[in-house]
Scaffold this active site. Sequence first.
Site, mmCIF file in Angstrom:
data_model
loop_
_atom_site.group_PDB
_atom_site.id
_atom_site.type_symbol
_atom_site.label_atom_id
_atom_site.label_comp_id
_atom_site.label_asym_id
_atom_site.label_seq_id
_atom_site.Cartn_x
_atom_site.Cartn_y
_atom_site.Cartn_z
ATOM 1 N N PHE A 1 -9.447 -49.707 -7.963
ATOM 2 C CA PHE A 1 -8.795 -50.930 -8.398
ATOM 3 C C PHE A 1 -9.812 -52.042 -8.474
ATOM 4 O O PHE A 1 -10.841 -52.001 -7.795
ATOM 5 C CB PHE A 1 -7.669 -51.306 -7.426
ATOM 6 C CG PHE A 1 -6.339 -51.419 -8.102
ATOM 7 C CD1 PHE A 1 -5.579 -50.294 -8.328
ATOM 8 C CD2 PHE A 1 -5.853 -52.643 -8.521
ATOM 9 C CE1 PHE A 1 -4.354 -50.380 -8.960
ATOM 10 C CE2 PHE A 1 -4.631 -52.748 -9.160
ATOM 11 C CZ PHE A 1 -3.873 -51.617 -9.379
ATOM 12 N N GLN B 1 -2.797 -66.722 -10.275
ATOM 13 C CA GLN B 1 -3.524 -65.620 -10.887
ATOM 14 C C GLN B 1 -2.959 -65.273 -12.258
ATOM 15 O O GLN B 1 -1.757 -65.095 -12.403
ATOM 16 C CB GLN B 1 -3.438 -64.390 -9.984
ATOM 17 C CG GLN B 1 -4.125 -63.186 -10.583
ATOM 18 C CD GLN B 1 -4.349 -62.123 -9.527
ATOM 19 O OE1 GLN B 1 -3.456 -61.367 -9.188
ATOM 20 N NE2 GLN B 1 -5.543 -62.092 -8.978
ATOM 21 N N HIS C 1 -3.034 -62.366 -14.799
ATOM 22 C CA HIS C 1 -3.415 -60.952 -14.840
ATOM 23 C C HIS C 1 -3.903 -60.625 -16.237
ATOM 24 O O HIS C 1 -3.253 -60.980 -17.214
ATOM 25 C CB HIS C 1 -2.210 -60.086 -14.473
ATOM 26 C CG HIS C 1 -2.559 -58.667 -14.202
ATOM 27 N ND1 HIS C 1 -3.014 -57.815 -15.182
ATOM 28 C CD2 HIS C 1 -2.535 -57.930 -13.064
ATOM 29 C CE1 HIS C 1 -3.239 -56.617 -14.649
ATOM 30 N NE2 HIS C 1 -2.967 -56.666 -13.372
ATOM 31 N N LEU D 1 3.762 -56.637 -17.492
ATOM 32 C CA LEU D 1 2.486 -56.216 -16.943
ATOM 33 C C LEU D 1 2.149 -54.761 -17.248
ATOM 34 O O LEU D 1 2.991 -53.887 -17.171
ATOM 35 C CB LEU D 1 2.507 -56.386 -15.424
ATOM 36 C CG LEU D 1 1.104 -56.284 -14.819
ATOM 37 C CD1 LEU D 1 0.354 -57.565 -15.071
ATOM 38 C CD2 LEU D 1 1.165 -55.963 -13.358
ATOM 39 N N GLU E 1 -3.380 -52.890 -13.498
ATOM 40 C CA GLU E 1 -4.818 -52.692 -13.452
ATOM 41 C C GLU E 1 -5.152 -51.221 -13.254
ATOM 42 O O GLU E 1 -6.254 -50.779 -13.562
ATOM 43 C CB GLU E 1 -5.334 -53.503 -12.254
ATOM 44 C CG GLU E 1 -6.793 -53.767 -12.258
ATOM 45 C CD GLU E 1 -7.114 -54.845 -11.228
ATOM 46 O OE1 GLU E 1 -6.732 -56.000 -11.472
ATOM 47 O OE2 GLU E 1 -7.704 -54.522 -10.200
ATOM 48 N N ARG F 1 -9.670 -60.059 -11.258
ATOM 49 C CA ARG F 1 -8.792 -60.451 -12.360
ATOM 50 C C ARG F 1 -9.168 -61.755 -13.021
ATOM 51 O O ARG F 1 -9.079 -61.894 -14.233
ATOM 52 C CB ARG F 1 -7.372 -60.552 -11.834
ATOM 53 C CG ARG F 1 -6.858 -59.200 -11.475
ATOM 54 C CD ARG F 1 -5.478 -59.248 -10.918
ATOM 55 N NE ARG F 1 -5.069 -57.865 -10.697
ATOM 56 C CZ ARG F 1 -3.996 -57.509 -10.005
ATOM 57 N NH1 ARG F 1 -3.227 -58.436 -9.483
ATOM 58 N NH2 ARG F 1 -3.706 -56.244 -9.854
ATOM 59 N N HIS G 1 0.793 -64.335 -13.134
ATOM 60 C CA HIS G 1 1.141 -63.162 -12.355
ATOM 61 C C HIS G 1 1.425 -63.438 -10.891
ATOM 62 O O HIS G 1 2.396 -62.942 -10.338
ATOM 63 C CB HIS G 1 -0.026 -62.177 -12.475
ATOM 64 C CG HIS G 1 0.200 -60.867 -11.800
ATOM 65 N ND1 HIS G 1 1.265 -60.058 -12.118
ATOM 66 C CD2 HIS G 1 -0.493 -60.207 -10.846
ATOM 67 C CE1 HIS G 1 1.216 -58.963 -11.376
ATOM 68 N NE2 HIS G 1 0.168 -59.035 -10.585
ATOM 69 N N ARG H 1 -6.528 -63.325 -5.799
ATOM 70 C CA ARG H 1 -6.108 -62.142 -5.043
ATOM 71 C C ARG H 1 -6.652 -60.882 -5.702
ATOM 72 O O ARG H 1 -6.626 -60.749 -6.922
ATOM 73 C CB ARG H 1 -4.579 -62.070 -5.018
ATOM 74 C CG ARG H 1 -4.040 -60.772 -4.494
ATOM 75 C CD ARG H 1 -2.543 -60.772 -4.408
ATOM 76 N NE ARG H 1 -1.893 -60.644 -5.712
ATOM 77 C CZ ARG H 1 -1.597 -59.477 -6.283
ATOM 78 N NH1 ARG H 1 -1.906 -58.354 -5.675
ATOM 79 N NH2 ARG H 1 -0.993 -59.442 -7.452
#
Lengths: 124, 255, 591, 150
Positions: C117, C247, C249, C259, C262, C293, C360, C401
């Site tokens: 990730f 954030q 994304h 979404l 990721e 991100r 996000h 994050r």
Amino acid sequence: MSPATTLYRGHEGMWMWVVHRTTGIAIFFFLLVHVLDTALVRVSPEAYNEVIGSYKTPLYAIIEAGLVAAIALHAFNGLRVIAVDRSTWALRHQRQLVWAVWIGFAILMLGFLPRHLMHAFGGA
Amino acid sequence: MTATAEAPAKAGAVPSMTVTLKILRFDPDGLDGREPGSEYWEEFTVEAHATDRVLDALHKIKWDIDGTLAFRRSCAHGVCGSDAMRINARNRLACKTLLKDLNPARPITVEPIKGLPVEKDLIVDMEPFFASYREIMPFLMTSGPTPERERLQSPEDRAKFDDTTKCILCAACTTSCPVFWTDGQYFGPQAIVGAHRFIFDSRDEGEWDRLEILNDKAGVWKCRTAFNCTEACPRGIEVTKAISEVKRALTTGTV
Amino acid sequence: MATEHEFDVVIVGAGGAGMRAALESSQRAKTAVITKLYPTRSHTGAAQGGMAAALSNVEDDNAEWHTFDTIKGGDYLVDQDAAEILCNEAIDAVLDLEKMGLPFNRTPEGKVDQRRFGGHTRNHGEAAVRRACYAADRTGHMILQTLYQQCIKQEVEFFNEFYALDLILDGDPQAAGEDGEVSVSGVVAYSLASGEIHTFRAKSVIFATGGAGKVFKTTSNAHTLTGDGMGIALRAGIPLEDMEFFQFHPTGLAGLGILLSEAARGEGGILRNSEGERFMERYAPTIKDLAPRDMVARAMANEVREGRGCGPNKDYVLLDLTHLEPAHIDAKLPDITEFARTYLGVEPYTEPVPVFPTAHYAMGGIPTTVQGEVLRDNTHVVKGLYAAGECACVSVHGANRLGTNSLLDINVFGRRAGIAAAEYANATDAIPTLPADASAGLEQTVASLRATVRGDGTERVAQLRRELQETMDMNVQVFRTAESLAEAHAVVKDLQERYKNIAIHDRGTRFNTDLLEAIELGFLLELSEVVVAGAEARKESRGGHYREDFPTRDDENFMQHTMAYKRADGTVELDWKPVVVTRYQPMERKY
Amino acid sequence: MMAQAPDLTAPKRPVSHSTLGRAQRWSWIFQRVSGVVLIVLIFTHLFINLWSGDGINQIDFAFVAGKLASPFWQWFDFLMLTLAMIHGANGMRMVIDDYARKPAWRATLQWALRIATVVIVVLGTLVLFTFDPCPADADPSLLPSICEDI
Ligand SMILES: Cc1cc2nc3c(=O)[nH]c(=O)nc-3n(C[C@H](O)[C@H](O)[C@H](O)COP(=O)(O)OP(=O)(O)OC[C@H]3O[C@@H](n4cnc5c(N)ncnc54)[C@H](O)[C@@H]3O)c2cc1C
Ligand code: HEM
Ligand code: SF4
Ligand code: F3S
Ligand code: FES
């Protein structure tokens, strides 16, 4: 008063359930009557023949054909239901099997109907 | 508001169109001179893009035409299970049903899901549905000491119940089942899906407790293989297959 | 007038954080969970990719590397003591879920499988590491279901479709000062089904109300993520921390915001511009598409700005999965590929998917200690009040994050808050009676609800919300400047004025979702102002907050948390709070 | 550390017996088994009565009595009668369960069904086994050919 709602648009499976249920109920009631009239053989040959004779009308022949149709549909679909519960292949192809039921039903009726109607209407 | 209401990715290509929604309303309060509890059809016409979802159309109605229209929704992309409703006489999620997949020439009918008490417009009382789910003890049951690390499970064993782990408890299946409509006593397909998820989990030891419950009058034998549930499931779960597997476990006595 | 309930602990919100807390607290004390959605509808269920923990099931890994990545990923605005707790407790958090029955994907040996990730690396940035524990692309769904199932097992008491409106405190958090004491007395909630007001008196209250993504137009968040908990806290006089850090994304479905995890890149997906170039090679040479991100989102926005966007309007880039085996896609990314098919009509096996950044995750929120206790200033807590999950800011995410750290956050700090709240309740003698001024406050709440419903306003809720979201998307998104922020600020202020004149169509009492949307809009408007004010004051670029007029990080002046207070006169006032640094000194963030 | 983890190949808990005893399950199995047997019986019955020979026209006392004189057909018809009646009645029981919502109404229907079923099965069985194909006082022209031998 509440307004009419729509009829649920289920696919083949739902309609075959309806068919199975209605034919099953129909056959059951026919069976009740059928056992009763056959029981007349115990009363006397005359009584039996009289009742059976009154059945030998065109109308009754058509009812009889309907009964055969109901049994055929119920039976073939019964086999489909059994297959669906037993095999994953049948479960995934249940819609095709519905067509198989109808084709089997059509073949049977095509074989049976002409002869039956001949018997019924062809005199004798 | 949803972003889809605005031009989506393939903007140029998406024609806008006029759609009519015919909604079965239920007014518990009795507003505008209606009897409390009256039920009636109401038609709304909105402009929409073909790629819009039914949920977008409902939002347009609620936001721009009639704020009293009530329905549940949250995620807007088919993962939370809030907005199962009867669209053109079939159970679907409003947020997963594109207008272009319905025939826009005729009004799109929208009704609450069937078999649960309606509370307002498209909102039904979900309590009986969740009660059935709770009934089948949907939680891992194990005996013996808890291991320090994870319980091992082979990928093959994991695959056995993968399908039924996808359930979002939307009730589309249960409320599409003709047997559930009849007397409302049937646990319904969702409860069986919920039980299947644990019965076939190699880590779980409560499978016979659950099978016992499903062996009951309101249980798995009520299913008449009508397949409405499988066809309605927005998560593509083979619901009837899961039910069949439970029946098979009960008839053969092995899981 | 209002139905009254008494509990030791009341939890507001039944997402991952709320239910994880409920599992702990209900074992120790009489607990109620009030939630505006049925628990399984919470947006935790939408989370896809995974939950981070250095299990070392497939590759060598350890919690210290995870801590470092979290701090670096958060651009050093992370409170390092909290990050250490997060990463150390991660392993047990995952194992606990597994023991509760969560169906993780498995390795051939039967252990919990792990995948790569963004921003998660081996040995302080050497290479991407497989740290995210996952269940296909439905990890959040499985977490939410598993926690709900455990709550059923423990017979947790839920108040479903109860909407929390207000928090009742004993004492004024802004006036209490050094020696004063502020404690919690309960929560006021509105039952959607009946339209009745309920008061829940409680020794402890935990807020776990999730995010506030609906501040923006393009967002991966649910319609219901309107930041209610944060808004309620703010109105009650509690500060909000780091709200300017939001954030974006990178891979939202273009135009829709839905979404695509990721994990798509973790499994090998590649971002390409209109020239077919793998542009992330230029921005993050080492980990390329798996950079954090904020960097990827900025890179994408930059490609589009410089004319290398795709599509008729050149306004998105492409996520390419076509080189992956369809079987692999089906096994690892079934849901998100389905989203592309359903909503864009794109077949990911053979066509690249149009994507663009989507709002996000709120890094900021209600400030808490590592026990989940809510702070009323930089040091003092409100007794009995806790917060956890996305609505809280323990500051483990800092300015940005890392993917998979939020599902971890809700489990680790949800659990901690649940334990702490129950222990506090057990150490407290009696369930507090409502303070004298509370019933006046309550009457005011009810009266204002009534007035809103009966009122004859003219502004449409949907229209105001649309304008708010549009200005936020336009001016406060990936790139920000003093001008764009000033513009947004003015619009928000204007909308707040117009909000006073809103119209509610639905005059009924049952399931008045019209009224609900109006209340939610109220929270969105207040939170937007805090986001914008924080962004204006923070004249630097860090993590998710990027100022074109101040493109570099400024540790000298801004290596500190923003604390926003809403004053009695309605203005938002900012203060600062130092960042906790234990062992990692700020470095330049390069990948 | 892994010592406490369960063995992946270990069998699951054995069957609990009460589970195997529930009526719903047997009813379900019975519908299927009886259905398959009934197919054979009913189709043979229909074939002989409606298809072969003169079809519907041939059916009269002589025809029926001729068949029932043979123990094979007696037992054949007995099996068909009982299976069909139990299968049908069991099906009807499920149908009533589904649609009759009021408990009293449901109970009434179920009892009516049970009584009808028992009456019909008993009556049918009596007819089959106490039947005299050549009743002494009957018109000989109506009797089956086997009676001529007596
Ligand atoms: C699409 C998507 C994918 C994600 N993927 C990942 C991932 O792969 N890994 C990861 O780590 N993180 C991921 N995240 C982030 C993560 O899922 C969330 O941050 C996290 O789930 C938030 O959990 P929560 O419990 O705080 O809130 P939620 O799950 O949002 O729950 C909020 C709860 O509060 C209740 N509530 C709200 N307001 C009120 C009110 N006024 N009164 C009563 N109740 C109220 C709601 O009913 C709900 O139950 C993702 C997020 C999104 C949107
Ligand atoms: C000819 C061979 C037959 C076969 C293969 C057959 C098969 C079946 C099967 C498998 C079922 C169960 C359906 C389910 O569980 O979904 C069933 C139900 C039923 N059958 Fe038959 N059957 C046959 C003959 C009969 C006869 C002769 C009667 C009437 C006396 C009858 C009446 C019924 C009824 C009333 C039901 C219940 C229907 C329902 O619940 O929906 N069947 N049949
Ligand atoms: S099985 Fe499918 S249709 Fe039924 S509740 Fe679950 S997700 Fe919905
Ligand atoms: S629709 Fe109902 S009858 Fe069975 S196959 Fe599904 S549960
Ligand atoms: S709104 Fe979540 S499933 Fe439709």
